[in-house]
Design an enzyme around this catalytic site. Sequence first.
Site, PDB file in Angstrom:
ATOM      1  N   ASP A 181       0.865  -1.168   0.000  1.00  0.00           N
ATOM      2  CA  ASP A 181       0.000   0.000   0.000  1.00  0.00           C
ATOM      3  C   ASP A 181       0.911   1.230   0.000  1.00  0.00           C
ATOM      4  OD1 ASP A 181      -3.192   0.655   1.647  1.00  0.00           O
ATOM      5  OD2 ASP A 181      -2.070   1.790   0.144  1.00  0.00           O
TER       6      ASP A 181
HETATM    7  C1  GLC Z   1      -4.370   4.336  -0.068  1.00  0.00           C
HETATM    8  C2  GLC Z   1      -5.246   3.173   0.340  1.00  0.00           C
HETATM    9  C3  GLC Z   1      -5.346   2.104  -0.709  1.00  0.00           C
HETATM   10  C4  GLC Z   1      -5.302   2.772  -2.069  1.00  0.00           C
HETATM   11  C5  GLC Z   1      -3.901   3.319  -2.255  1.00  0.00           C
HETATM   12  C6  GLC Z   1      -3.751   4.084  -3.578  1.00  0.00           C
HETATM   13  O1  GLC Z   1      -3.618   4.784   1.013  1.00  0.00           O
HETATM   14  O2  GLC Z   1      -4.948   2.530   1.576  1.00  0.00           O
HETATM   15  O3  GLC Z   1      -6.572   1.402  -0.477  1.00  0.00           O
HETATM   16  O4  GLC Z   1      -5.588   1.838  -3.087  1.00  0.00           O
HETATM   17  O5  GLC Z   1      -3.506   4.154  -1.179  1.00  0.00           O
HETATM   18  O6  GLC Z   1      -4.529   5.231  -3.545  1.00  0.00           O
END
Ligand code: GLC
Length: 723
Positions: free
Chosen positions: A253
């Site tokens: 993430d």
């Molecule tokens: C965010 C979220 C994740 C998302 C990613 C890209 O922090 O936790 O669910 O897909 O970053 O935006």
Amino acid sequence: MGERVKKLLAKMTLAEKIGQMCQVAGTGGISQGLRNAVREGKVGSVLNETDMATLNEIQRVAMEESRLGIPVIIGRDIIHGFQTMLPIPLGQAATWNPDLIRKGARMAAVEGRSAGVHWTFAPMIDVTRDPRWGRIAESPGEDPYLTSVVGAAMIEGFQGKNLSDRDSLAACAKHFAGYGYSEAGKDYAYVNISESELRNIALPPFKAAVDAGVATFMTAFSDINGVPATGHAYLNRTVLREEWGFKGFVVSDWDSVIQLITHGYSESEKEAARASVAAGVDMEMASQTYLYNLAALTEEGKISEAMIDECTANILRVKFELGLFDHPYTDPVHFPEKGNPEHLDIAEDAARESIVLLKNDYNVLPLNPDNLQNVAIIGPMADDAHEQMGTWTFDGKEAWCRTPLQAIRERLKGKANLHFAKGLSNSRSRSHEGFAEALDIAAKCETVIMFMGEEAILSGEAHCRADINLPGAQNELLAKISKLGKTTVLVIMAGRPLTIEQTGHYTNAMLYAWHPGTMGGPAIADIIFGDAPPSGKLPVTFPKHVGQIPIYYNQRMSGKPATHDSFTYIDNIPQRAPQTSVGNTSFHMDVGFEPLYPFGYGLSYTRFHYGDVRLSAHEIKADESIEIYIDLTNTGERRGAETAQLYIRDRFGSITRPVRELKGFKKIWLDPGQTETLTFTLHADDLAFYNAENKRVVEPGDFDLWVGGDSRADRHAHFKIIE
Ligand code: GLC
């Protein structure tokens, strides 16, 4: 596919392999830095860029100017629609209609691919029982079975028939794993979860995602029992790869690799990079520890080049499967207009079926437009396109939205006088300034339709609330309106269950519309005026009080379970009551032991009668299945939809088992007087669970099953699994 990956891998330098493992955030347009990085083979993926011309230029640099011409994979959060917004996932789960959910994801994929996006960071399939957690909005709710069904339907919709089709979007099962157990419902908080809870509740939807062919996984931000998910080799290698045979790739993430330092798990960026690759994270999102450390780690022998090859191969495999080498560029000529009538219809269907009727005293709903003279529309959520789209609406087109006020105005044109007042400037406002105007128009009307709830910003990532009442002065406004003695209908739009016991006393009828998306207005109007019956069912328990959380239907039994006569309500306890006089069972003295609304609950404009349950057998072996039959009749005067739910209980286990577990459901539309026989098939393997030795077992013994319209289903039968 394997050959193509192998041949390409053999040509790649270590630096080029590491480049594939790096995902960089788009900055709007293609900067010189990004252009150079792509040309030098240092970028495997870009996220958060959605301008098609920019994306095609990024791809051209990759294909024509880099040494090996490996396409970039473009990622984006297409969570519940791209530009045409579907209801938030929690609302989609409330439809209990996998076909409709699949259709919505398909529509989102077509719109996303037509903009040049190849990969969505969805579905989010983190089971959660904590509505304080803002991300419950993105989840399919509290149940592992429903979450599995919803997640698989979204993956099938996103990825289409073949991942290599032009309009297929690679899906991403997230956040692996246990994120929904964030302590106290605070986002990014640590997770304490037992192996049994992990295996039997949190992981099954992710296994279902692998079975549905999901192309990618994303690790969670969370510290799971002391090991951050992004550094969790047991989850990302042992479970995901070795036990489940997952062949796609795993992305971290956002910054969750470098956050291993913040967690106090890795002492440096180099160590964070090493730990993440060792734990099976193929691609790093946003932070760049891989780019700057993996070559040295490999040269120092702290990571083998074989491991780098494995990560790169996983990424290349998905890129080949997506057909990016064969058709790397996006040409709108291959796609329908975004926001076309068919897409809007899908969004409206999903919004309509997501709406749950919670209360309908005196059957005030549906309203008959021909009998209305003066109708007041009141509330901050009645006419706000932005808010009705909900969280994760990066690309949602506000201009395409139809609000409830617009839809009702159209529906009542020429039939009734409409008066509108917001009453509050937004859902959090505590000001009573707008009350007079609202009460004034309500006083002039016979019918008042109120739109309350949460602005979109109050749920979603990092947006958690400790108090989940209606925010601001909404309850106060409702209380004053209710004193006018009008026919009142309340529609709540929110990204989570709210504690609305008191709220419910202020209205005759109450509909829960979640955040319904682009076509929320017409969908809500259809239900209010009876053009469509409400058919939603709750995918999550509604607590009476935030202090009850976690409260959910598939809890394990207590040794001293509460019953209605087993406890004394706090206000009824006499002075100096003897210590053991209030009941020694499992409850809260001030709110009892039951939720406000149970999992699976939802009313209709008609009534349904369930006949007796019939079984094809009353004893089965561990490799056999049982057919369950039940007659369902619409005994009311209106056509309606019912979602018949099948629950089981394993009465005695080597570890204690939940008091009920959802194992099947069927949504069916019936005309007045119509009876249909519903059939459920239950395989003994559906009753398997992970025991204390972490082994998946089907244990012989006695089982209860129930069929009904919510988790209190009472049409009962008993069967046994025999050796
Ligand atoms: C965010 C979220 C994740 C998302 C990613 C890209 O922090 O936790 O669910 O897909 O970053 O935006």
